[in-house]
Design a protein around this motif. Structure first.
Motif, mmCIF file in Angstrom:
data_model
loop_
_atom_site.group_PDB
_atom_site.id
_atom_site.type_symbol
_atom_site.label_atom_id
_atom_site.label_comp_id
_atom_site.label_asym_id
_atom_site.label_seq_id
_atom_site.Cartn_x
_atom_site.Cartn_y
_atom_site.Cartn_z
ATOM 1 N N MET A 1 0.824 -1.173 0.000
ATOM 2 C CA MET A 1 0.000 0.000 0.000
ATOM 3 C C MET A 1 0.872 1.241 0.000
ATOM 4 O O MET A 1 1.946 1.252 0.593
ATOM 5 C CB MET A 1 -0.875 0.040 1.258
ATOM 6 N N TYR B 1 -3.742 6.346 -4.509
ATOM 7 C CA TYR B 1 -3.687 5.217 -3.581
ATOM 8 C C TYR B 1 -3.218 4.008 -4.361
ATOM 9 O O TYR B 1 -3.865 3.581 -5.314
ATOM 10 C CB TYR B 1 -5.085 5.008 -2.985
ATOM 11 N N GLN C 1 -2.288 0.024 -4.316
ATOM 12 C CA GLN C 1 -2.626 -1.158 -3.532
ATOM 13 C C GLN C 1 -2.182 -2.404 -4.282
ATOM 14 O O GLN C 1 -2.456 -2.556 -5.464
ATOM 15 C CB GLN C 1 -4.139 -1.163 -3.307
ATOM 16 N N SER D 1 -6.639 -6.551 -3.907
ATOM 17 C CA SER D 1 -7.899 -6.323 -3.207
ATOM 18 C C SER D 1 -8.891 -7.400 -3.610
ATOM 19 O O SER D 1 -9.058 -7.688 -4.794
ATOM 20 C CB SER D 1 -8.469 -4.949 -3.545
ATOM 21 N N HIS E 1 -13.539 -6.894 0.362
ATOM 22 C CA HIS E 1 -12.768 -5.762 0.879
ATOM 23 C C HIS E 1 -12.772 -4.501 0.025
ATOM 24 O O HIS E 1 -12.465 -3.420 0.523
ATOM 25 C CB HIS E 1 -11.304 -6.171 1.111
ATOM 26 N N ASN F 1 -14.668 -1.294 1.235
ATOM 27 C CA ASN F 1 -14.018 -0.694 2.402
ATOM 28 C C ASN F 1 -12.690 -0.050 2.039
ATOM 29 O O ASN F 1 -12.333 0.997 2.589
ATOM 30 C CB ASN F 1 -13.811 -1.722 3.506
ATOM 31 N N ASP F 2 -11.927 -0.669 1.132
ATOM 32 C CA ASP F 2 -10.645 -0.101 0.705
ATOM 33 C C ASP F 2 -10.852 1.294 0.112
ATOM 34 O O ASP F 2 -10.138 2.242 0.444
ATOM 35 C CB ASP F 2 -9.958 -0.996 -0.333
ATOM 36 N N HIS G 1 -7.001 5.460 -7.789
ATOM 37 C CA HIS G 1 -6.779 4.195 -7.087
ATOM 38 C C HIS G 1 -6.196 3.176 -8.063
ATOM 39 O O HIS G 1 -6.824 2.837 -9.055
ATOM 40 C CB HIS G 1 -8.122 3.709 -6.539
#
Length: 70
Positions: A1, A16, A18, A21, A26, A29-30, A54
């Protein structure tokens, strides 16, 4: 992350990053928590909220969770 914050045009943009996922359990919520971080940082820094980007290296779903999602 990882999180990258940049001020452009008076707005606080956030990227963001990542690694992975799980879409079924999830992902929502992420996204929500990352955006809440951007919102908090904009309040603390007094910059308007800008673009939220993202990047996910592996967005996946496990077979046992796939029914009802697609």
């Amino acid at each position: 992350m990882g999180y990258q914050f940049l001020v452009r045009g008076g707005k606080l943009n956030m990227t963001y990053l990542q690694r992975s996922s799980d879409f079924a359990t999830h992902f929502v919520n992420d996204v929500y928590l990352a955006f809440q971080l951007q919102l908090l940082m904009s309040i603390l820094s007094k910059f308007e909220v800008g673009i939220f980007t993202h990047w996910i290296g592996s967005l996946h779903i496990f077979k046992k969770d796939a029914e009802g999602v697609f």
